[in-house]
Scaffold this motif. Structure first.
Motif, PDB file in Angstrom:
ATOM      1  N   ILE A 193       0.838  -1.205   0.000  1.00 59.15           N
ATOM      2  CA  ILE A 193       0.000   0.000   0.000  1.00 59.15           C
ATOM      3  C   ILE A 193       0.873   1.256   0.000  1.00 59.15           C
ATOM      4  N   ALA A 194       1.989   1.215   0.720  1.00 58.95           N
ATOM      5  CA  ALA A 194       2.893   2.368   0.750  1.00 58.95           C
ATOM      6  C   ALA A 194       3.505   2.624  -0.625  1.00 58.95           C
ATOM      7  N   ILE A 195       3.909   1.551  -1.299  1.00 54.74           N
ATOM      8  CA  ILE A 195       4.478   1.701  -2.645  1.00 54.74           C
ATOM      9  C   ILE A 195       3.423   2.229  -3.609  1.00 54.74           C
ATOM     10  N   PHE A 196       2.195   1.691  -3.507  1.00 54.03           N
ATOM     11  CA  PHE A 196       1.099   2.177  -4.352  1.00 54.03           C
ATOM     12  C   PHE A 196       0.837   3.662  -4.115  1.00 54.03           C
ATOM     13  N   THR A 197       0.831   4.078  -2.861  1.00 57.65           N
ATOM     14  CA  THR A 197       0.585   5.484  -2.530  1.00 57.65           C
ATOM     15  C   THR A 197       1.669   6.381  -3.112  1.00 57.65           C
ATOM     16  N   ARG A 198       2.916   5.960  -2.997  1.00 58.13           N
ATOM     17  CA  ARG A 198       4.021   6.744  -3.557  1.00 58.13           C
ATOM     18  C   ARG A 198       3.911   6.826  -5.074  1.00 58.13           C
ATOM     19  N   GLN A 199       3.592   5.712  -5.735  1.00 57.08           N
ATOM     20  CA  GLN A 199       3.466   5.715  -7.193  1.00 57.08           C
ATOM     21  C   GLN A 199       2.306   6.594  -7.648  1.00 57.08           C
ATOM     22  N   LEU A 200       1.179   6.485  -6.955  1.00 58.90           N
ATOM     23  CA  LEU A 200       0.013   7.293  -7.319  1.00 58.90           C
ATOM     24  C   LEU A 200       0.304   8.774  -7.132  1.00 58.90           C
ATOM     25  N   SER A 201       0.966   9.117  -6.027  1.00 57.83           N
ATOM     26  CA  SER A 201       1.319  10.512  -5.774  1.00 57.83           C
ATOM     27  C   SER A 201       2.256  11.054  -6.848  1.00 57.83           C
ATOM     28  N   THR A 202       3.261  10.274  -7.220  1.00 55.13           N
ATOM     29  CA  THR A 202       4.234  10.706  -8.225  1.00 55.13           C
ATOM     30  C   THR A 202       3.575  10.936  -9.575  1.00 55.13           C
ATOM     31  N   MET A 203       2.703  10.010  -9.980  1.00 59.78           N
ATOM     32  CA  MET A 203       2.066  10.139 -11.290  1.00 59.78           C
ATOM     33  C   MET A 203       1.068  11.295 -11.330  1.00 59.78           C
ATOM     34  N   MET A 204       0.341  11.507 -10.240  1.00 59.54           N
ATOM     35  CA  MET A 204      -0.603  12.624 -10.229  1.00 59.54           C
ATOM     36  C   MET A 204       0.130  13.954 -10.232  1.00 59.54           C
ATOM     37  N   LYS A 205       1.283  14.023  -9.558  1.00 59.27           N
ATOM     38  CA  LYS A 205       2.088  15.249  -9.604  1.00 59.27           C
ATOM     39  C   LYS A 205       2.610  15.515 -11.010  1.00 59.27           C
ATOM     40  N   ALA A 206       2.826  14.420 -11.757  1.00 62.28           N
ATOM     41  CA  ALA A 206       3.320  14.555 -13.129  1.00 62.28           C
ATOM     42  C   ALA A 206       2.192  14.868 -14.116  1.00 62.28           C
ATOM     43  N   GLY A 207       0.966  14.950 -13.623  1.00 63.78           N
ATOM     44  CA  GLY A 207      -0.153  15.301 -14.485  1.00 63.78           C
ATOM     45  C   GLY A 207      -0.884  14.122 -15.094  1.00 63.78           C
ATOM     46  N   VAL A 208      -0.579  12.901 -14.645  1.00 63.85           N
ATOM     47  CA  VAL A 208      -1.274  11.724 -15.165  1.00 63.85           C
ATOM     48  C   VAL A 208      -2.684  11.675 -14.571  1.00 63.85           C
ATOM     49  N   PRO A 209      -3.731  11.505 -15.400  1.00 62.93           N
ATOM     50  CA  PRO A 209      -5.099  11.418 -14.858  1.00 62.93           C
ATOM     51  C   PRO A 209      -5.232  10.271 -13.865  1.00 62.93           C
ATOM     52  N   LEU A 210      -6.172  10.427 -12.924  1.00 63.27           N
ATOM     53  CA  LEU A 210      -6.306   9.466 -11.832  1.00 63.27           C
ATOM     54  C   LEU A 210      -6.571   8.050 -12.330  1.00 63.27           C
ATOM     55  N   LEU A 211      -7.542   7.897 -13.242  1.00 65.71           N
ATOM     56  CA  LEU A 211      -7.883   6.557 -13.728  1.00 65.71           C
ATOM     57  C   LEU A 211      -6.722   5.922 -14.481  1.00 65.71           C
ATOM     58  N   GLN A 212      -6.028   6.716 -15.268  1.00 64.41           N
ATOM     59  CA  GLN A 212      -4.874   6.184 -15.993  1.00 64.41           C
ATOM     60  C   GLN A 212      -3.759   5.803 -15.031  1.00 64.41           C
ATOM     61  N   ALA A 213      -3.602   6.561 -13.950  1.00 63.23           N
ATOM     62  CA  ALA A 213      -2.592   6.230 -12.940  1.00 63.23           C
ATOM     63  C   ALA A 213      -2.901   4.887 -12.290  1.00 63.23           C
ATOM     64  N   PHE A 214      -4.186   4.640 -12.012  1.00 61.85           N
ATOM     65  CA  PHE A 214      -4.574   3.344 -11.453  1.00 61.85           C
ATOM     66  C   PHE A 214      -4.249   2.219 -12.429  1.00 61.85           C
ATOM     67  N   ASP A 215      -4.505   2.443 -13.721  1.00 61.47           N
ATOM     68  CA  ASP A 215      -4.202   1.422 -14.726  1.00 61.47           C
ATOM     69  C   ASP A 215      -2.720   1.101 -14.755  1.00 61.47           C
ATOM     70  N   ILE A 216      -1.886   2.134 -14.707  1.00 62.13           N
ATOM     71  CA  ILE A 216      -0.437   1.940 -14.771  1.00 62.13           C
ATOM     72  C   ILE A 216       0.058   1.151 -13.564  1.00 62.13           C
ATOM     73  N   VAL A 217      -0.410   1.529 -12.365  1.00 59.02           N
ATOM     74  CA  VAL A 217       0.037   0.833 -11.150  1.00 59.02           C
ATOM     75  C   VAL A 217      -0.456  -0.612 -11.146  1.00 59.02           C
ATOM     76  N   ALA A 218      -1.706  -0.825 -11.574  1.00 63.48           N
ATOM     77  CA  ALA A 218      -2.268  -2.182 -11.593  1.00 63.48           C
ATOM     78  C   ALA A 218      -1.497  -3.069 -12.555  1.00 63.48           C
ATOM     79  N   ARG A 219      -1.165  -2.543 -13.737  1.00 62.78           N
ATOM     80  CA  ARG A 219      -0.416  -3.342 -14.716  1.00 62.78           C
ATOM     81  C   ARG A 219       0.995  -3.641 -14.236  1.00 62.78           C
ATOM     82  N   GLY A 220       1.557  -2.722 -13.474  1.00 61.70           N
ATOM     83  CA  GLY A 220       2.922  -2.915 -13.010  1.00 61.70           C
ATOM     84  C   GLY A 220       3.055  -3.792 -11.784  1.00 61.70           C
ATOM     85  N   SER A 221       1.928  -4.148 -11.175  1.00 58.19           N
ATOM     86  CA  SER A 221       1.984  -4.963  -9.959  1.00 58.19           C
ATOM     87  C   SER A 221       2.179  -6.437 -10.290  1.00 58.19           C
ATOM     88  N   ALA A 222       3.055  -7.090  -9.531  1.00 57.53           N
ATOM     89  CA  ALA A 222       3.283  -8.530  -9.710  1.00 57.53           C
ATOM     90  C   ALA A 222       2.386  -9.369  -8.821  1.00 57.53           C
TER      91      ALA A 222
END
Length: 401
Positions: A64-93
Protein backbone atom coordinates in the motif's frame (compact mmCIF):
# COMPACT_ATOMS: atom_id res chain seq x y z
CA UNK A 1 -22.25 -13.09 -11.63
CA UNK A 2 -22.63 -12.16 -15.26
CA UNK A 3 -21.92 -14.90 -17.76
CA UNK A 4 -20.38 -13.23 -20.77
CA UNK A 5 -19.48 -14.42 -24.24
CA UNK A 6 -17.21 -12.29 -26.37
CA UNK A 7 -17.30 -12.07 -30.15
CA UNK A 8 -14.73 -10.31 -32.27
CA UNK A 9 -15.63 -8.49 -35.44
CA UNK A 10 -13.06 -6.90 -37.67
CA UNK A 11 -14.12 -4.48 -40.40
CA UNK A 12 -10.57 -4.27 -41.73
CA UNK A 13 -7.07 -5.21 -40.66
CA UNK A 14 -6.50 -1.90 -38.89
CA UNK A 15 -9.64 -1.63 -36.76
CA UNK A 16 -10.79 -4.25 -34.28
CA UNK A 17 -13.96 -3.70 -32.29
CA UNK A 18 -14.80 -6.18 -29.55
CA UNK A 19 -18.51 -6.73 -28.95
CA UNK A 20 -19.60 -8.47 -25.80
CA UNK A 21 -22.88 -9.65 -24.39
CA UNK A 22 -23.93 -11.22 -21.12
CA UNK A 23 -26.41 -11.07 -18.27
CA UNK A 24 -26.42 -8.71 -15.32
CA UNK A 25 -27.22 -9.72 -11.73
CA UNK A 26 -30.96 -9.44 -12.46
CA UNK A 27 -30.72 -11.80 -15.43
CA UNK A 28 -31.24 -9.05 -18.00
CA UNK A 29 -29.38 -9.38 -21.30
CA UNK A 30 -26.80 -6.62 -21.74
CA UNK A 31 -24.50 -5.78 -24.64
CA UNK A 32 -21.54 -3.50 -25.13
CA UNK A 33 -18.55 -2.61 -27.24
CA UNK A 34 -14.95 -2.22 -26.18
CA UNK A 35 -12.02 -1.08 -28.24
CA UNK A 36 -13.47 2.17 -29.52
CA UNK A 37 -11.84 4.17 -26.73
CA UNK A 38 -8.51 2.58 -27.56
CA UNK A 39 -8.92 3.43 -31.24
CA UNK A 40 -9.61 7.05 -30.34
CA UNK A 41 -6.25 7.08 -28.55
CA UNK A 42 -4.55 5.70 -31.64
CA UNK A 43 -3.96 2.26 -30.12
CA UNK A 44 -4.26 -0.78 -32.39
CA UNK A 45 -5.44 -3.81 -30.43
CA UNK A 46 -3.32 -6.83 -31.31
CA UNK A 47 -3.79 -9.04 -28.28
CA UNK A 48 -6.46 -9.51 -25.64
CA UNK A 49 -6.24 -11.91 -22.72
CA UNK A 50 -7.77 -12.34 -19.31
CA UNK A 51 -5.52 -11.11 -16.51
CA UNK A 52 -5.13 -13.45 -13.57
CA UNK A 53 -6.69 -11.90 -10.47
CA UNK A 54 -6.78 -14.85 -8.07
CA UNK A 55 -4.02 -16.27 -5.94
CA UNK A 56 -0.92 -14.33 -5.08
CA UNK A 57 0.40 -13.29 -1.72
CA UNK A 58 -1.52 -11.27 0.82
CA UNK A 59 -1.48 -7.49 0.44
CA UNK A 60 0.90 -5.98 2.99
CA UNK A 61 1.39 -2.47 4.31
CA UNK A 62 4.50 -2.17 2.15
CA UNK A 63 2.41 -2.78 -0.98
CA UNK A 64 0.00 0.00 0.00
CA UNK A 65 2.89 2.37 0.75
CA UNK A 66 4.48 1.70 -2.65
CA UNK A 67 1.10 2.18 -4.35
CA UNK A 68 0.58 5.48 -2.53
CA UNK A 69 4.02 6.74 -3.56
CA UNK A 70 3.47 5.72 -7.19
CA UNK A 71 0.01 7.29 -7.32
CA UNK A 72 1.32 10.51 -5.77
CA UNK A 73 4.23 10.71 -8.23
CA UNK A 74 2.07 10.14 -11.29
CA UNK A 75 -0.60 12.62 -10.23
CA UNK A 76 2.09 15.25 -9.60
CA UNK A 77 3.32 14.55 -13.13
CA UNK A 78 -0.15 15.30 -14.48
CA UNK A 79 -1.27 11.72 -15.17
CA UNK A 80 -5.10 11.42 -14.86
CA UNK A 81 -6.31 9.47 -11.83
CA UNK A 82 -7.88 6.56 -13.73
CA UNK A 83 -4.87 6.18 -15.99
CA UNK A 84 -2.59 6.23 -12.94
CA UNK A 85 -4.57 3.34 -11.45
CA UNK A 86 -4.20 1.42 -14.73
CA UNK A 87 -0.44 1.94 -14.77
CA UNK A 88 0.04 0.83 -11.15
CA UNK A 89 -2.27 -2.18 -11.59
CA UNK A 90 -0.42 -3.34 -14.72
CA UNK A 91 2.92 -2.92 -13.01
CA UNK A 92 1.98 -4.96 -9.96
CA UNK A 93 3.28 -8.53 -9.71
CA UNK A 94 0.70 -9.43 -7.05
CA UNK A 95 -2.65 -10.53 -8.54
CA UNK A 96 -4.51 -9.63 -5.35
CA UNK A 97 -3.22 -6.07 -5.43
CA UNK A 98 -4.09 -5.84 -9.11
CA UNK A 99 -7.67 -6.91 -8.39
CA UNK A 100 -7.92 -4.46 -5.50
CA UNK A 101 -6.76 -1.54 -7.63
CA UNK A 102 -9.02 -2.60 -10.49
CA UNK A 103 -12.03 -2.68 -8.17
CA UNK A 104 -11.20 0.78 -6.79
CA UNK A 105 -10.72 2.14 -10.31
CA UNK A 106 -14.10 0.76 -11.35
CA UNK A 107 -15.79 2.45 -8.37
CA UNK A 108 -14.14 5.78 -9.17
CA UNK A 109 -15.05 5.47 -12.85
CA UNK A 110 -18.73 5.09 -11.95
CA UNK A 111 -18.70 8.35 -9.97
CA UNK A 112 -17.67 7.22 -6.48
CA UNK A 113 -15.21 9.49 -4.71
CA UNK A 114 -11.72 8.13 -4.21
CA UNK A 115 -12.01 8.19 -0.40
CA UNK A 116 -15.35 6.33 -0.54
CA UNK A 117 -13.81 3.73 -2.85
CA UNK A 118 -10.96 3.25 -0.39
CA UNK A 119 -13.39 2.91 2.53
CA UNK A 120 -14.88 -0.19 0.87
CA UNK A 121 -11.60 -1.98 1.58
CA UNK A 122 -10.94 -1.37 5.31
CA UNK A 123 -8.42 -4.20 5.61
CA UNK A 124 -6.02 -2.38 3.30
CA UNK A 125 -7.00 1.27 3.87
CA UNK A 126 -7.61 2.33 7.47
CA UNK A 127 -9.60 5.34 8.63
CA UNK A 128 -6.46 7.51 8.77
CA UNK A 129 -5.71 6.82 5.11
CA UNK A 130 -9.30 7.45 4.02
CA UNK A 131 -9.62 10.63 6.10
CA UNK A 132 -6.49 12.11 4.56
CA UNK A 133 -7.63 11.26 1.03
CA UNK A 134 -11.05 12.76 1.77
CA UNK A 135 -9.40 15.94 3.06
CA UNK A 136 -7.28 16.11 -0.09
CA UNK A 137 -10.33 15.74 -2.32
CA UNK A 138 -12.27 18.38 -0.40
CA UNK A 139 -9.40 20.88 -0.52
CA UNK A 140 -8.34 20.16 -4.09
CA UNK A 141 -4.86 19.15 -2.92
CA UNK A 142 -5.06 15.39 -3.42
CA UNK A 143 -1.56 15.18 -4.93
CA UNK A 144 0.02 16.95 -1.94
CA UNK A 145 -1.95 14.84 0.55
CA UNK A 146 -0.97 11.60 -1.18
CA UNK A 147 2.67 12.68 -1.02
CA UNK A 148 2.32 13.48 2.69
CA UNK A 149 0.58 10.14 3.23
CA UNK A 150 3.35 8.28 1.40
CA UNK A 151 6.00 9.97 3.57
CA UNK A 152 4.02 9.07 6.70
CA UNK A 153 3.74 5.40 5.68
CA UNK A 154 7.42 5.17 4.77
CA UNK A 155 8.52 6.65 8.10
CA UNK A 156 6.10 4.40 10.01
CA UNK A 157 7.38 1.28 8.25
CA UNK A 158 10.98 2.32 8.86
CA UNK A 159 10.23 2.75 12.56
CA UNK A 160 8.55 -0.65 12.80
CA UNK A 161 11.46 -2.22 10.96
CA UNK A 162 13.91 -0.81 13.50
CA UNK A 163 11.87 -2.20 16.41
CA UNK A 164 11.66 -5.62 14.76
CA UNK A 165 15.39 -5.65 14.11
CA UNK A 166 16.04 -4.89 17.78
CA UNK A 167 13.77 -7.71 18.95
CA UNK A 168 14.59 -10.24 16.22
CA UNK A 169 18.11 -11.03 17.38
CA UNK A 170 17.33 -12.06 20.99
CA UNK A 171 14.22 -13.96 19.87
CA UNK A 172 16.18 -15.84 17.20
CA UNK A 173 18.93 -16.72 19.69
CA UNK A 174 16.38 -17.95 22.24
CA UNK A 175 14.75 -20.20 19.63
CA UNK A 176 18.12 -21.64 18.59
CA UNK A 177 19.09 -22.15 22.25
CA UNK A 178 15.81 -23.98 22.90
CA UNK A 179 16.43 -26.28 19.94
CA UNK A 180 20.00 -27.00 21.07
CA UNK A 181 18.89 -27.73 24.65
CA UNK A 182 16.14 -30.03 23.34
CA UNK A 183 18.65 -32.03 21.28
CA UNK A 184 21.01 -32.28 24.25
CA UNK A 185 18.25 -33.40 26.62
CA UNK A 186 16.75 -36.02 24.28
CA UNK A 187 19.81 -37.47 22.53
CA UNK A 188 23.10 -36.47 24.17
CA UNK A 189 22.44 -36.89 27.90
CA UNK A 190 20.82 -40.37 27.57
CA UNK A 191 23.99 -41.51 25.79
CA UNK A 192 26.10 -40.22 28.69
CA UNK A 193 23.71 -41.95 31.13
CA UNK A 194 24.42 -45.34 29.54
CA UNK A 195 28.15 -44.74 29.85
CA UNK A 196 27.86 -43.68 33.51
CA UNK A 197 25.79 -46.75 34.40
CA UNK A 198 28.88 -48.92 33.83
CA UNK A 199 30.99 -46.92 36.29
CA UNK A 200 29.41 -48.45 39.37
CA UNK A 201 30.08 -45.33 41.41
CA UNK A 202 28.02 -42.47 42.83
CA UNK A 203 27.57 -39.61 40.41
CA UNK A 204 28.03 -35.94 41.39
CA UNK A 205 24.90 -33.99 42.36
CA UNK A 206 24.97 -31.68 39.29
CA UNK A 207 25.13 -34.71 36.99
CA UNK A 208 22.20 -36.39 38.77
CA UNK A 209 20.12 -33.21 38.42
CA UNK A 210 20.82 -32.94 34.69
CA UNK A 211 20.06 -36.63 34.14
CA UNK A 212 16.77 -36.30 36.05
CA UNK A 213 15.83 -33.31 33.89
CA UNK A 214 16.68 -35.29 30.75
CA UNK A 215 14.57 -38.26 31.87
CA UNK A 216 11.62 -35.99 32.57
CA UNK A 217 12.05 -34.29 29.19
CA UNK A 218 12.27 -37.59 27.29
CA UNK A 219 9.17 -38.94 29.05
CA UNK A 220 7.00 -35.86 28.80
CA UNK A 221 8.34 -34.09 25.70
CA UNK A 222 4.93 -34.22 23.99
CA UNK A 223 3.27 -32.53 26.97
CA UNK A 224 6.03 -29.92 27.24
CA UNK A 225 5.79 -28.98 23.55
CA UNK A 226 2.00 -29.09 23.64
CA UNK A 227 1.78 -26.78 26.65
CA UNK A 228 4.46 -24.46 25.27
CA UNK A 229 3.05 -23.96 21.78
CA UNK A 230 -0.57 -24.18 22.93
CA UNK A 231 0.09 -21.63 25.65
CA UNK A 232 1.78 -19.27 23.19
CA UNK A 233 -1.11 -19.64 20.71
CA UNK A 234 -3.86 -19.00 23.25
CA UNK A 235 -1.89 -16.15 24.80
CA UNK A 236 -1.52 -14.40 21.44
CA UNK A 237 -5.18 -14.99 20.57
CA UNK A 238 -6.38 -13.60 23.89
CA UNK A 239 -4.01 -10.66 23.44
CA UNK A 240 -5.60 -9.87 20.07
CA UNK A 241 -9.23 -10.41 21.11
CA UNK A 242 -9.40 -9.20 24.71
CA UNK A 243 -9.20 -5.45 25.32
CA UNK A 244 -8.40 -6.05 28.97
CA UNK A 245 -5.50 -8.33 28.02
CA UNK A 246 -4.24 -5.80 25.47
CA UNK A 247 -4.28 -3.04 28.06
CA UNK A 248 -2.50 -5.21 30.65
CA UNK A 249 0.20 -6.46 28.28
CA UNK A 250 0.83 -3.08 26.65
CA UNK A 251 1.17 -1.51 30.09
CA UNK A 252 3.65 -4.22 31.10
CA UNK A 253 5.62 -3.84 27.87
CA UNK A 254 6.15 -0.16 28.60
CA UNK A 255 7.67 -1.10 31.97
CA UNK A 256 10.08 -3.79 30.72
CA UNK A 257 13.68 -2.72 31.40
CA UNK A 258 15.48 -1.31 28.34
CA UNK A 259 12.96 -2.66 25.80
CA UNK A 260 10.11 -0.82 27.51
CA UNK A 261 11.80 2.52 26.90
CA UNK A 262 12.39 1.59 23.26
CA UNK A 263 8.73 0.67 22.76
CA UNK A 264 7.58 3.82 24.57
CA UNK A 265 9.66 6.08 22.35
CA UNK A 266 8.49 4.34 19.19
CA UNK A 267 4.84 4.69 20.26
CA UNK A 268 5.30 8.41 20.97
CA UNK A 269 7.00 8.85 17.59
CA UNK A 270 4.06 7.20 15.79
CA UNK A 271 1.50 9.15 17.85
CA UNK A 272 3.05 12.55 17.15
CA UNK A 273 3.77 11.70 13.50
CA UNK A 274 0.15 10.62 12.92
CA UNK A 275 -1.39 13.67 14.58
CA UNK A 276 1.01 15.99 12.75
CA UNK A 277 0.13 14.45 9.39
CA UNK A 278 -3.62 14.59 10.02
CA UNK A 279 -3.58 18.14 11.38
CA UNK A 280 -1.40 19.43 8.53
CA UNK A 281 -3.87 17.94 6.06
CA UNK A 282 -6.62 20.13 7.46
CA UNK A 283 -8.47 17.39 9.33
CA UNK A 284 -10.18 18.89 12.42
CA UNK A 285 -8.41 18.00 15.66
CA UNK A 286 -11.30 16.02 17.17
CA UNK A 287 -11.69 13.95 14.00
CA UNK A 288 -7.92 13.48 13.68
CA UNK A 289 -7.75 12.00 17.17
CA UNK A 290 -10.07 9.19 16.00
CA UNK A 291 -7.21 7.72 13.99
CA UNK A 292 -4.27 8.69 16.19
CA UNK A 293 -4.89 6.29 19.07
CA UNK A 294 -5.15 3.20 16.89
CA UNK A 295 -2.13 4.21 14.82
CA UNK A 296 0.04 4.41 17.94
CA UNK A 297 -0.08 0.63 18.28
CA UNK A 298 -0.42 0.63 22.07
CA UNK A 299 -3.63 0.21 24.08
CA UNK A 300 -2.42 2.55 26.85
CA UNK A 301 -1.95 5.42 24.41
CA UNK A 302 -5.15 4.51 22.56
CA UNK A 303 -7.09 4.83 25.85
CA UNK A 304 -5.33 8.10 26.63
CA UNK A 305 -6.21 9.41 23.16
CA UNK A 306 -9.89 8.64 23.74
CA UNK A 307 -9.80 10.74 26.89
CA UNK A 308 -7.95 13.55 25.10
CA UNK A 309 -10.59 13.53 22.37
CA UNK A 310 -13.39 13.83 24.92
CA UNK A 311 -11.65 16.72 26.68
CA UNK A 312 -10.83 18.57 23.45
CA UNK A 313 -14.42 18.18 22.19
CA UNK A 314 -15.63 19.97 25.34
CA UNK A 315 -13.26 22.91 24.79
CA UNK A 316 -10.08 21.91 26.64
CA UNK A 317 -6.70 22.72 25.12
CA UNK A 318 -4.79 19.83 23.58
CA UNK A 319 -1.76 20.30 25.84
CA UNK A 320 -3.94 20.39 28.97
CA UNK A 321 -5.70 17.19 27.93
CA UNK A 322 -2.41 15.45 27.12
CA UNK A 323 -0.95 16.45 30.49
CA UNK A 324 -3.98 15.02 32.33
CA UNK A 325 -3.37 11.54 30.89
CA UNK A 326 0.08 11.30 32.47
CA UNK A 327 1.60 9.21 29.67
CA UNK A 328 3.35 11.86 27.57
CA UNK A 329 6.90 13.05 28.38
CA UNK A 330 7.58 16.69 29.22
CA UNK A 331 9.27 17.43 25.91
CA UNK A 332 6.21 16.43 23.87
CA UNK A 333 3.94 18.47 26.12
CA UNK A 334 6.16 21.55 25.81
CA UNK A 335 6.38 21.29 22.03
CA UNK A 336 2.62 20.80 21.77
CA UNK A 337 2.08 23.88 23.97
CA UNK A 338 4.43 25.96 21.80
CA UNK A 339 2.67 24.70 18.70
CA UNK A 340 -0.76 25.66 20.04
CA UNK A 341 0.41 29.13 21.05
CA UNK A 342 2.18 29.83 17.75
CA UNK A 343 -0.41 28.20 15.49
CA UNK A 344 2.13 25.67 14.15
CA UNK A 345 1.01 22.55 16.00
CA UNK A 346 1.62 20.26 13.01
CA UNK A 347 5.18 21.54 12.61
CA UNK A 348 6.07 21.15 16.29
CA UNK A 349 4.57 17.66 16.47
CA UNK A 350 6.54 16.69 13.37
CA UNK A 351 9.72 17.92 15.08
CA UNK A 352 8.87 15.83 18.15
CA UNK A 353 8.30 12.79 15.92
CA UNK A 354 11.67 13.28 14.22
CA UNK A 355 13.40 13.56 17.60
CA UNK A 356 11.90 10.32 18.93
CA UNK A 357 12.51 8.49 15.65
CA UNK A 358 16.19 9.39 15.97
CA UNK A 359 16.10 8.26 19.61
CA UNK A 360 14.68 4.90 18.54
CA UNK A 361 17.38 4.58 15.89
CA UNK A 362 20.14 5.28 18.42
CA UNK A 363 18.65 2.85 20.95
CA UNK A 364 18.42 0.07 18.36
CA UNK A 365 22.09 0.53 17.48
CA UNK A 366 23.02 0.50 21.17
CA UNK A 367 20.92 -2.57 21.94
CA UNK A 368 22.41 -4.50 19.03
CA UNK A 369 25.91 -4.11 20.48
CA UNK A 370 24.73 -4.65 24.08
CA UNK A 371 22.65 -7.78 23.51
CA UNK A 372 25.40 -9.84 21.86
CA UNK A 373 27.69 -10.28 24.91
CA UNK A 374 24.68 -10.53 27.23
CA UNK A 375 23.15 -13.40 25.23
CA UNK A 376 26.52 -15.13 24.86
CA UNK A 377 26.91 -15.13 28.65
CA UNK A 378 23.42 -16.62 29.16
CA UNK A 379 24.01 -19.35 26.57
CA UNK A 380 27.43 -20.06 28.02
CA UNK A 381 25.98 -20.53 31.50
CA UNK A 382 23.13 -22.80 30.30
CA UNK A 383 24.89 -25.00 27.79
CA UNK A 384 28.29 -24.79 29.47
CA UNK A 385 26.73 -25.77 32.81
CA UNK A 386 25.13 -28.85 31.27
CA UNK A 387 28.36 -29.90 29.53
CA UNK A 388 30.41 -29.50 32.71
CA UNK A 389 27.85 -31.45 34.72
CA UNK A 390 28.07 -34.37 32.31
CA UNK A 391 31.87 -34.37 32.28
CA UNK A 392 32.31 -34.22 36.08
CA UNK A 393 32.11 -38.03 36.48
CA UNK A 394 34.73 -38.44 33.77
CA UNK A 395 37.02 -35.99 35.53
CA UNK A 396 36.61 -37.89 38.84
CA UNK A 397 37.29 -41.18 37.10
CA UNK A 398 40.52 -39.75 35.69
CA UNK A 399 41.58 -38.65 39.15
CA UNK A 400 40.96 -42.16 40.56
CA UNK A 401 42.95 -43.77 37.78
Amino acid sequence: MATAAAAVRSKNSKEQIFEWEGKDKNGKLVRGVIGASLLRQGILVTKVKKRRTSGGRAIKQKDIAIFTRQLSTMMKAGVPLLQAFDIVARGSANPRLTKLLTDIRSDVETGTSLSAAFRRHPLQFDSLYCNLVEAGEAGGILEALLDRLAIYQEKTMALKSKIKSALMYPVAVMVVAFIVLTVIMIFVIPAFKEVFSSFGADLPAPTLVVIAMSEFFVKWWWAIFGLLFGGIYFFLESWKRSEKMQMTMDRLLLKVPVFGELINKSVIARWTRTLSTMFAAGVPLVEALDSVGGASGNAVYAKATEQIQKDVSTGSALTTSMTATGVFPTMVLQMAAIGEESGSLDHMLAKAAEFYEEEVDDMVKGLSSLMEPFIIVILGVLIGGIVISMYLPIFKLGQVV
